[in-house]
Design an enzyme around this catalytic site. Structure first.
Site, short mmCIF file in Angstrom:
data_model
loop_
_atom_site.label_atom_id
_atom_site.label_comp_id
_atom_site.label_asym_id
_atom_site.label_seq_id
_atom_site.Cartn_x
_atom_site.Cartn_y
_atom_site.Cartn_z
N ASN A 1 8.71 -12.65 93.36
CA ASN A 1 7.51 -12.18 92.68
C ASN A 1 7.44 -10.66 92.81
O ASN A 1 7.15 -10.14 93.89
CB ASN A 1 6.27 -12.83 93.30
CG ASN A 1 4.97 -12.31 92.70
OD1 ASN A 1 4.96 -11.68 91.64
ND2 ASN A 1 3.86 -12.59 93.37
N TRP A 2 7.71 -9.94 91.72
CA TRP A 2 7.75 -8.48 91.77
C TRP A 2 6.35 -7.86 91.75
O TRP A 2 6.21 -6.66 91.92
CB TRP A 2 8.58 -7.94 90.59
CG TRP A 2 10.05 -8.08 90.80
CD1 TRP A 2 10.68 -8.81 91.76
CD2 TRP A 2 11.09 -7.47 90.03
NE1 TRP A 2 12.04 -8.70 91.63
CE2 TRP A 2 12.32 -7.89 90.57
CE3 TRP A 2 11.10 -6.64 88.91
CZ2 TRP A 2 13.55 -7.47 90.05
CZ3 TRP A 2 12.31 -6.23 88.39
CH2 TRP A 2 13.53 -6.63 88.96
N LYS A 3 5.34 -8.68 91.49
CA LYS A 3 3.96 -8.19 91.45
C LYS A 3 3.87 -6.99 90.49
O LYS A 3 4.53 -6.97 89.47
CB LYS A 3 3.47 -7.88 92.87
CG LYS A 3 3.62 -9.09 93.81
CD LYS A 3 2.96 -8.89 95.14
CE LYS A 3 3.13 -10.14 96.00
NZ LYS A 3 2.45 -10.04 97.29
N HIS B 1 -2.01 -17.43 92.65
CA HIS B 1 -1.64 -16.57 93.77
C HIS B 1 -2.90 -16.03 94.43
O HIS B 1 -3.89 -15.76 93.77
CB HIS B 1 -0.75 -15.43 93.28
CG HIS B 1 -0.08 -14.68 94.39
ND1 HIS B 1 -0.72 -13.72 95.14
CD2 HIS B 1 1.19 -14.76 94.88
CE1 HIS B 1 0.11 -13.24 96.04
NE2 HIS B 1 1.28 -13.85 95.91
N GLU C 1 -3.68 -13.25 95.49
CA GLU C 1 -4.13 -11.95 94.98
C GLU C 1 -4.91 -12.11 93.68
O GLU C 1 -5.84 -11.35 93.41
CB GLU C 1 -2.93 -11.02 94.79
CG GLU C 1 -2.31 -10.61 96.12
CD GLU C 1 -0.90 -10.11 96.04
OE1 GLU C 1 -0.35 -9.75 97.10
OE2 GLU C 1 -0.33 -10.07 94.93
N GLU D 1 1.43 -20.17 100.70
CA GLU D 1 1.40 -18.78 101.12
C GLU D 1 0.16 -18.51 101.98
O GLU D 1 -0.93 -18.30 101.44
CB GLU D 1 1.38 -17.84 99.91
CG GLU D 1 2.66 -17.85 99.11
CD GLU D 1 2.73 -16.62 98.21
OE1 GLU D 1 3.76 -15.93 98.25
OE2 GLU D 1 1.77 -16.36 97.49
N GLY E 1 2.72 -9.83 103.09
CA GLY E 1 2.88 -8.40 103.20
C GLY E 1 2.47 -7.81 104.54
O GLY E 1 2.42 -6.59 104.69
N SER F 1 5.87 -12.88 103.92
CA SER F 1 6.74 -12.06 104.77
C SER F 1 8.08 -12.72 105.05
O SER F 1 8.60 -12.66 106.16
CB SER F 1 6.03 -11.71 106.09
OG SER F 1 4.89 -10.90 105.85
N GLY G 1 7.96 -11.80 97.99
CA GLY G 1 7.34 -10.65 97.35
C GLY G 1 8.21 -9.42 97.44
O GLY G 1 9.22 -9.28 96.75
N GLY G 2 7.84 -8.48 98.33
CA GLY G 2 8.52 -7.19 98.40
C GLY G 2 10.02 -7.27 98.59
O GLY G 2 10.76 -6.43 98.05
#
Length: 248
Positions: free
Chosen positions: A9-11, A90, A92, A160, A166, A206, A227-228
């Protein structure tokens, strides 16, 4: 046998230059695990054209097929751009856009109508975890966010824990296993043993190369929503390789 899935997921990250990362990721996708990249909406079409061997998805969709919804993207638009999947629910989105389970359910129905597969996210806050309410929260989200008609083909569920996204904090393997076993049991009870066992369950929060192998060894963990660490091939490829190894 469930196919393992490594989903990135590049957000709200990535310009055209970021597509150069996809080649190395696609090479790693030659193993038994499926690899999914969900870039920002601006890159979905270009990623679908460039990323042979990778599945491409969107990060959200509107519940309506079309209409006066400035700035929104419909499920049909994502499918038309080459997406196969869409992430829904998600944390967020639930937090920043005040999305509730009923909103997620409507979006899921729209996504299925457009032929997209859904990666549906569930998870608890730190306060809910500390109050020992985790399974109640997850059970409620599963019940209210997933429409009738779920199958192992059209639905993936990603756990999640909000407090781990993160932050570098990761639940223990026992905590991850408890939630994943609980989700499997709930899905089997609602949709029947066949469907319940066929839905893939991902862990997200994470995930990185240093802990991926340990997480993938946990009961009922069929992959990860990353994610990141999915933005760069140097970080994501080792995670894909760890998942391929666990599938072997």
């Amino acid at each position: 046998m469930r196919t393992k899935l490594a989903a990135g997921n590049w957000k709200m990250n990535g310009l055209k230059a970021a597509l150069s990362e996809l080649g190395e990721m696609a090479a790693a996708a030659s193993g038994p695990a499926e690899v999914l990249i969900c870039p920002p909406a601006t890159l979905v079409a270009a990623a679908a054209d460039a990323a042979e061997g990778l599945a491409i998805g969107g990060q959200d969709c509107h519940a309506k097929a079309s209409g006066a919804h400035t700035g929104d993207v419909s499920a049909a638009m994502l499918a038309d751009a080459g997406a196969e999947y869409v992430i829904l629910g998600h944390s967020e989105r639930r937090t920043d856009h005040d999305e509730h389970d009923e909103d997620v359910r409507a979006k899921c129905e729209a996504a299925w109508e457009a032929g997209l597969k859904v990666v549906l996210c569930v998870g608890e806050s730190l306060e809910e975890r500390e109050a020992s309410n985790t399974l109640d929260i997850i059970g409620g989200q599963l019940a209210k966010s997933i429409p009738d008609g779920a199958t192992g083909h059209n639905l993936v569920v990603a756990y999640e824990p909000i407090w781990a996204i993160g932050t570098g904090k990761v639940p223990t393997t026992d905590q991850i296993g408890e939630v994943h076993d609980f989700m499997r049991a709930r899905l089997e009870k609602r949709f029947g043993e066949g469907v319940g066992r066929s839905v893939r369950l991902l862990y997200g929060g994470s995930v990185k190369p240093s802990n991926a192998g340990e997480i993938f060894a946990v009961s009922n963990v069929d992959g990860a929503l990353v994610g990141g660490a999915s933005l760069k091939a140097a970080d994501f490829v080792p995670i894909i390789e760890a998942l391929n190894a666990s599938a072997g």
